[in-house]
Design a protein around this motif. Structure first.
Motif, PDB file in Angstrom:
ATOM      1  N   ARG A  30       6.137   4.264  -0.659  1.00  0.00           N
ATOM      2  CA  ARG A  30       5.761   3.029   0.020  1.00  0.00           C
ATOM      3  C   ARG A  30       6.145   3.009   1.497  1.00  0.00           C
ATOM      4  NH1 ARG A  30       6.195   3.038  -4.991  1.00  0.00           N
ATOM      5  NH2 ARG A  30       4.934   1.714  -6.329  1.00  0.00           N
ATOM      6  N   LEU A  31       7.204   3.737   1.867  1.00  0.00           N
ATOM      7  CA  LEU A  31       7.660   3.732   3.257  1.00  0.00           C
ATOM      8  C   LEU A  31       7.175   4.927   4.065  1.00  0.00           C
ATOM      9  CD1 LEU A  31      11.411   2.671   3.003  1.00  0.00           C
ATOM     10  CD2 LEU A  31       9.429   1.250   3.582  1.00  0.00           C
ATOM     11  N   GLY A  32       6.889   6.024   3.387  1.00  0.00           N
ATOM     12  CA  GLY A  32       6.616   7.280   4.061  1.00  0.00           C
ATOM     13  C   GLY A  32       7.856   8.159   3.984  1.00  0.00           C
ATOM     14  N   PRO A  33       7.815   9.352   4.570  1.00  0.00           N
ATOM     15  CA  PRO A  33       8.901  10.324   4.425  1.00  0.00           C
ATOM     16  C   PRO A  33      10.159   9.959   5.213  1.00  0.00           C
ATOM     17  CG  PRO A  33       7.206  11.196   5.852  1.00  0.00           C
ATOM     18  CD  PRO A  33       6.683   9.886   5.326  1.00  0.00           C
ATOM     19  N   VAL A  34      10.997   9.115   4.622  1.00  0.00           N
ATOM     20  CA  VAL A  34      12.244   8.676   5.241  1.00  0.00           C
ATOM     21  C   VAL A  34      13.386   9.438   4.564  1.00  0.00           C
ATOM     22  CG1 VAL A  34      13.713   6.699   5.780  1.00  0.00           C
ATOM     23  CG2 VAL A  34      11.244   6.386   5.586  1.00  0.00           C
ATOM     24  N   ALA A  92      20.301  12.143 -12.164  1.00  0.00           N
ATOM     25  CA  ALA A  92      19.468  12.781 -11.138  1.00  0.00           C
ATOM     26  C   ALA A  92      18.008  12.368 -11.297  1.00  0.00           C
ATOM     27  CB  ALA A  92      19.600  14.303 -11.212  1.00  0.00           C
ATOM     28  N   LEU A  93      17.525  12.306 -12.529  1.00  0.00           N
ATOM     29  CA  LEU A  93      16.142  11.894 -12.762  1.00  0.00           C
ATOM     30  C   LEU A  93      15.903  10.468 -12.294  1.00  0.00           C
ATOM     31  CD1 LEU A  93      13.307  12.309 -13.906  1.00  0.00           C
ATOM     32  CD2 LEU A  93      14.240  11.753 -16.176  1.00  0.00           C
ATOM     33  N   ALA A  94      16.797   9.544 -12.638  1.00  0.00           N
ATOM     34  CA  ALA A  94      16.649   8.159 -12.193  1.00  0.00           C
ATOM     35  C   ALA A  94      16.715   8.070 -10.675  1.00  0.00           C
ATOM     36  CB  ALA A  94      17.732   7.283 -12.830  1.00  0.00           C
ATOM     37  N   ASP A  95      17.653   8.792 -10.068  1.00  0.00           N
ATOM     38  CA  ASP A  95      17.837   8.765  -8.623  1.00  0.00           C
ATOM     39  C   ASP A  95      16.613   9.312  -7.900  1.00  0.00           C
ATOM     40  OD1 ASP A  95      19.450   8.239  -6.316  1.00  0.00           O
ATOM     41  OD2 ASP A  95      20.080  10.327  -6.251  1.00  0.00           O
ATOM     42  N   VAL A  96      16.123  10.448  -8.338  1.00  0.00           N
ATOM     43  CA  VAL A  96      14.925  11.033  -7.727  1.00  0.00           C
ATOM     44  C   VAL A  96      13.722  10.122  -7.937  1.00  0.00           C
ATOM     45  CG1 VAL A  96      13.274  12.948  -7.912  1.00  0.00           C
ATOM     46  CG2 VAL A  96      15.720  13.416  -7.766  1.00  0.00           C
ATOM     47  N   GLY A  97      13.600   9.545  -9.128  1.00  0.00           N
ATOM     48  CA  GLY A  97      12.459   8.677  -9.416  1.00  0.00           C
ATOM     49  C   GLY A  97      12.383   7.467  -8.502  1.00  0.00           C
ATOM     50  N   VAL A  98      13.495   6.758  -8.352  1.00  0.00           N
ATOM     51  CA  VAL A  98      13.477   5.567  -7.495  1.00  0.00           C
ATOM     52  C   VAL A  98      13.352   5.977  -6.027  1.00  0.00           C
ATOM     53  CG1 VAL A  98      14.735   3.493  -6.779  1.00  0.00           C
ATOM     54  CG2 VAL A  98      14.689   4.150  -9.189  1.00  0.00           C
ATOM     55  N   TYR A  99      14.009   7.062  -5.634  1.00  0.00           N
ATOM     56  CA  TYR A  99      13.887   7.563  -4.262  1.00  0.00           C
ATOM     57  C   TYR A  99      12.426   7.852  -3.922  1.00  0.00           C
ATOM     58  CZ  TYR A  99      14.853  10.724  -0.273  1.00  0.00           C
ATOM     59  OH  TYR A  99      14.897  11.340   0.958  1.00  0.00           O
ATOM     60  N   LEU A 100      11.726   8.540  -4.818  1.00  0.00           N
ATOM     61  CA  LEU A 100      10.311   8.846  -4.574  1.00  0.00           C
ATOM     62  C   LEU A 100       9.457   7.582  -4.553  1.00  0.00           C
ATOM     63  CD1 LEU A 100       9.839  12.096  -6.687  1.00  0.00           C
ATOM     64  CD2 LEU A 100      10.094  11.897  -4.196  1.00  0.00           C
ATOM     65  N   ALA A 101       9.796   6.601  -5.376  1.00  0.00           N
ATOM     66  CA  ALA A 101       9.061   5.325  -5.361  1.00  0.00           C
ATOM     67  C   ALA A 101       9.224   4.642  -4.004  1.00  0.00           C
ATOM     68  CB  ALA A 101       9.539   4.421  -6.490  1.00  0.00           C
ATOM     69  N   VAL A 102      10.431   4.702  -3.440  1.00  0.00           N
ATOM     70  CA  VAL A 102      10.677   4.132  -2.108  1.00  0.00           C
ATOM     71  C   VAL A 102       9.860   4.891  -1.064  1.00  0.00           C
ATOM     72  CG1 VAL A 102      12.423   3.804  -0.296  1.00  0.00           C
ATOM     73  CG2 VAL A 102      12.962   3.212  -2.664  1.00  0.00           C
ATOM     74  N   LEU A 103       9.928   6.222  -1.102  1.00  0.00           N
ATOM     75  CA  LEU A 103       9.201   7.030  -0.118  1.00  0.00           C
ATOM     76  C   LEU A 103       7.694   6.827  -0.215  1.00  0.00           C
ATOM     77  CD1 LEU A 103      11.089  10.448  -0.203  1.00  0.00           C
ATOM     78  CD2 LEU A 103      11.456   8.500   1.307  1.00  0.00           C
ATOM     79  N   GLU A 126       0.829  -1.213   0.000  1.00  0.00           N
ATOM     80  CA  GLU A 126       0.000   0.000   0.000  1.00  0.00           C
ATOM     81  C   GLU A 126       0.863   1.262   0.000  1.00  0.00           C
ATOM     82  OE1 GLU A 126      -2.149   2.033   3.876  1.00  0.00           O
ATOM     83  OE2 GLU A 126      -2.373  -0.101   3.560  1.00  0.00           O
ATOM     84  N   LEU A 127       0.366   2.278  -0.683  1.00  0.00           N
ATOM     85  CA  LEU A 127       1.081   3.553  -0.757  1.00  0.00           C
ATOM     86  C   LEU A 127       0.872   4.348   0.530  1.00  0.00           C
ATOM     87  CD1 LEU A 127       0.211   4.559  -4.421  1.00  0.00           C
ATOM     88  CD2 LEU A 127       2.357   3.623  -3.564  1.00  0.00           C
ATOM     89  N   LYS A 128       1.945   4.960   1.029  1.00  0.00           N
ATOM     90  CA  LYS A 128       1.867   5.770   2.243  1.00  0.00           C
ATOM     91  C   LYS A 128       1.985   7.258   1.951  1.00  0.00           C
ATOM     92  CE  LYS A 128       3.214   2.161   5.325  1.00  0.00           C
ATOM     93  NZ  LYS A 128       4.066   1.687   6.378  1.00  0.00           N
ATOM     94  N   MET A 129       2.328   7.606   0.696  1.00  0.00           N
ATOM     95  CA  MET A 129       2.410   9.006   0.306  1.00  0.00           C
ATOM     96  C   MET A 129       1.752   9.169  -1.063  1.00  0.00           C
ATOM     97  SD  MET A 129       6.267  10.100   1.529  1.00  0.00           S
ATOM     98  CE  MET A 129       5.995  11.868   1.458  1.00  0.00           C
ATOM     99  N   THR A 130       1.076  10.289  -1.245  1.00  0.00           N
ATOM    100  CA  THR A 130       0.443  10.622  -2.517  1.00  0.00           C
ATOM    101  C   THR A 130       1.427  11.456  -3.351  1.00  0.00           C
ATOM    102  OG1 THR A 130      -0.416  12.740  -1.738  1.00  0.00           O
ATOM    103  CG2 THR A 130      -1.803  10.767  -1.339  1.00  0.00           C
TER     104      THR A 130
END
Length: 140
Positions: free
Chosen positions: A72-76, A59-70, A2-6
């Motif tokens: 699902r986890l929330g603001p880490v 930077a685009l790839a890094d931000v994209g995967v980082y946001l995908a992680v967040l 489940e997604l924890k951030m919109t």
């Protein structure tokens, strides 16, 4: 999972934690399986010859995967990139945004692994592909 951030939550997070670059990125779509983020290409992203630079695509790839992680986890904020492998496959189209479609391959307690495909907006063939690994800080 489940997604924890919109998308709005993620944009607000970027604005708060990374104000120096947040205006460069926009979230186009977010589902449980994929996050799509856009690099708003400007002159500062170009290298000689008028194509988007490798560091901008990273930077685009890094931000994209980082946001995908967040998402699902929330603001880490302290989740950090520990590895990246990127293949530059073709020259991006001049003067158009880049679109990055990310997918998480693994989301564990201490590591997350994701794939990113980067496209020139409006073209079908990807211009770059990256795999990134993130260390996730222990829960407090």
């Amino acid at each position: 999972m489940e997604l924890k951030m919109t998308p709005d939550d993620l944009c607000a997070f970027l604005d708060r934690e990374f104000p120096q670059v947040s205006a460069d990125f926009a979230i186009d779509a977010l589902t449980e399986d994929q996050l799509t983020v856009r690099l708003r290409v400007g002159d500062r992203h170009l290298r000689p010859g008028g194509t988007v630079s490798g560091p901008s695509m990273f930077a685009l790839a890094d931000v994209g995967v980082y946001l995908a992680v967040l998402a699902r986890l929330g603001p880490v904020a302290l989740a950090v990139t520990t590895n990246c492998s990127i293949d530059f496959m073709r020259k991006p189209a001049a003067g158009v945004d880049l679109i990055c479609r990310t997918k998480l391959l693994k989301l564990g307690r201490s590591l997350a692994v994701g794939d990113a495909l980067i496209y020139s907006d409006g073209l079908d063939a990807p211009v770059a592909r990256a795999t990134l690994t993130y260390a996730i800080p222990p829960a407090r």
